[in-house]
Write a protein that holds these residues in place. Sequence first.
Motif, PDB file in Angstrom:
ATOM      1  N   SER A  71       0.825  -1.210   0.000  1.00 42.10           N
ATOM      2  CA  SER A  71       0.000   0.000   0.000  1.00 42.10           C
ATOM      3  C   SER A  71       0.856   1.256   0.000  1.00 42.10           C
ATOM      4  O   SER A  71       0.552   2.239  -0.688  1.00 42.10           O
ATOM      5  CB  SER A  71      -0.920  -0.007   1.227  1.00 42.10           C
ATOM      6  N   LEU A  72       1.968   1.235   0.754  1.00 40.61           N
ATOM      7  CA  LEU A  72       2.851   2.398   0.795  1.00 40.61           C
ATOM      8  C   LEU A  72       3.497   2.668  -0.562  1.00 40.61           C
ATOM      9  O   LEU A  72       3.522   3.803  -1.053  1.00 40.61           O
ATOM     10  CB  LEU A  72       3.930   2.180   1.857  1.00 40.61           C
ATOM     11  N   ILE A  73       3.992   1.597  -1.203  1.00 38.83           N
ATOM     12  CA  ILE A  73       4.655   1.773  -2.504  1.00 38.83           C
ATOM     13  C   ILE A  73       3.665   2.254  -3.557  1.00 38.83           C
ATOM     14  O   ILE A  73       3.943   3.182  -4.322  1.00 38.83           O
ATOM     15  CB  ILE A  73       5.320   0.455  -2.931  1.00 38.83           C
ATOM     16  N   SER A  74       2.483   1.636  -3.605  1.00 40.54           N
ATOM     17  CA  SER A  74       1.488   2.068  -4.587  1.00 40.54           C
ATOM     18  C   SER A  74       1.002   3.482  -4.294  1.00 40.54           C
ATOM     19  O   SER A  74       0.707   4.245  -5.225  1.00 40.54           O
ATOM     20  CB  SER A  74       0.310   1.087  -4.600  1.00 40.54           C
ATOM     21  N   GLY A  75       0.949   3.851  -3.020  1.00 41.96           N
ATOM     22  CA  GLY A  75       0.575   5.224  -2.679  1.00 41.96           C
ATOM     23  C   GLY A  75       1.604   6.232  -3.143  1.00 41.96           C
ATOM     24  O   GLY A  75       1.258   7.309  -3.651  1.00 41.96           O
ATOM     25  N   LEU A  76       2.887   5.915  -2.980  1.00 40.37           N
ATOM     26  CA  LEU A  76       3.939   6.809  -3.485  1.00 40.37           C
ATOM     27  C   LEU A  76       3.884   6.939  -5.000  1.00 40.37           C
ATOM     28  O   LEU A  76       4.063   8.035  -5.555  1.00 40.37           O
ATOM     29  CB  LEU A  76       5.312   6.293  -3.041  1.00 40.37           C
ATOM     30  N   ILE A  77       3.646   5.816  -5.685  1.00 41.66           N
ATOM     31  CA  ILE A  77       3.512   5.876  -7.149  1.00 41.66           C
ATOM     32  C   ILE A  77       2.310   6.727  -7.533  1.00 41.66           C
ATOM     33  O   ILE A  77       2.370   7.523  -8.488  1.00 41.66           O
ATOM     34  CB  ILE A  77       3.388   4.449  -7.726  1.00 41.66           C
ATOM     35  N   LEU A  78       1.203   6.600  -6.786  1.00 46.14           N
ATOM     36  CA  LEU A  78       0.013   7.395  -7.077  1.00 46.14           C
ATOM     37  C   LEU A  78       0.297   8.883  -6.901  1.00 46.14           C
ATOM     38  O   LEU A  78      -0.098   9.715  -7.742  1.00 46.14           O
ATOM     39  CB  LEU A  78      -1.134   6.959  -6.165  1.00 46.14           C
TER      40      LEU A  78
END
Length: 621
Positions: A71-78
């Motif tokens: 969730s953290l990685i996908s949030g940073l990408i978002l």
Amino acid sequence: MAEVGSSLLEQLKSCVAWSWTYLWTLWFFLMLFLVYILRVPLKINDNLSTVSMFLNTLTPKFYVALTGTSSLISGLILIFEWWYFRKYGTSFIEQVSVSHLRPLLGGVDNTAPSNSTSNNGETDSNRQSVSECKVWRNPLNLFRGAEYNRYTWVTGREPLTYYDMNLSAQDHQTFFTCETDHLRPADASKKDLMQKAWRERNPQARISAAHEALELNEVFYHWRPLLEPLQAKRRTQNGINFTMCATAYILLAEEEATTIVEAERLFKQALKAGEVCYRRSQQLQHHGAQYEAQHRRDTNVLVYIKRRLAMCSRKLGRTREAVKMMRDLMKEFPLLSMFNIHENLLEALLELQAYADVQAVLAKYDDISLPKSATICYTAALLKARAVSDKFSPEAASRRGLSTAEMNAVEAIHRAVEFNPHVPKYLLEMKSLILPPEHILKRGDSEAIAYAFFHLQHWKRVEGALNLLHCTWEGTFRMIPYPLEKGHLFYPYPICTETADRELLPSFHEVSVYPKKELPFFILFTAGLCSFTAMLALLTHQFPELMGVFAKAIFTAPHQQDCRRALQNSENNLYTARLAPSSLGENRCQFLSTLFAPLNFVMEKVESILPSSLWHQLTRI
């Protein structure tokens, strides 16, 4: 032979590209079938059993960490994708995919012309796109010292961008210098101070250079009786025109004067200097190319000064005087259309509510052969709306239909909105206004701000005009469903406006974009991935035993004994919550068995259809 070989190679490449484009699903299923056939030699079942045993040993904390990290990685990408989309108007992942991955897969760049015929056919459209993306000088630009700087002192924000001020510096060098200036002595002590001032980036350095030029001018007039014999042979010394320093006064009026009254006083001094230079160069303009260039430069200086003096009169409330000055200027210099003085005249006439005179000016400049602007299109719409807006009612119009006058007003509004679709939001106060920039892009957000900043009061003065605009302006978009491809009355809307407006307008302003861009797929995908993984992390943290059993069951569904054993352990842990262990375990196993029933059914059917001997030979292969 070489041509035949190259053609065969191109056909082979096109076939491979076509296969990657349309047959990837078939390739995917073929790979799955191959993996299924080779599951025994590859020991896939044993490896899956090993993976299942490894997953059985994992604790719920591992799944919490896994889902939380995802969730953290996908949030940073978002966040990065959203920032890149707001700044550049496109998706970073999509841009990288198109630029780097598409050529590797055999994609063809559609923007490259395939032959000379298509290239020649697109020449006119490309030339039109370039002309519409040209940045123009704002004819109603404010004074830096008296208006822009005062805004900075009050709010602490810079209303002008570096790109905008750099364009103004280039304009000043073009208007107030000529190509013969470089013929002067190149000694360091004899440089043209005003040329240096126009090139200087620092405002204080420009103002200091202008003061220095004026001081040298005063020294010259103090010693004028001694220098009269020299003046006949050489009119310049140290690069300063001692006859008059009109451009120095212009710079001080624009940047140092803190009030409009002070700016007008300096422009009047510049006018005296400019008229002397203009009359002298007018007499010598036919003596050679050098004198002709100097006369063109002096003409630009004089026109600039008179236009700014007219704007000072308009800002100080002397509107009739400003109108007279603008009319005289347009009669004296009818060919200097680059200053767009008629737009200043239209605004002043609207302030006087001289609508007949406004119509006369529009009849001259609202011609099909002349370039359009938001001022011309929206002023024409305002005049036609004024005839019907006081009695217009959308309910009555829907019952009886539109009259001829109302239809003409609506068509004029649609024409104006098609030319610049950003203006209605500012006129209807759906978006907040900022100070207009010194340069505008026609049909862009910068032009909309410049128009609405000065003409909003004129629309409010006409009763019902804004109501008519509010009821009809959105109907324009139904006539042009694809504005980037085909327009109705104008050329297709240029795609370069957003990029240019972001350079012209300050960063604290939200640039209006037309047509409205949909969010890229990768932003939606990363948003969904981030939300899904965050939800899994929360559920795993709140219900660790249940989520652990579910995660293990996904990979160990064929092994029902392991599933029942894991469920039995989970039931023992949940016994303190007063749940029925046997019923809960049976329900979970039944749910998981139902979930994987289609996959097990397909596997059994495939094994039953294929002959055992053929299956054995395939597995050996």
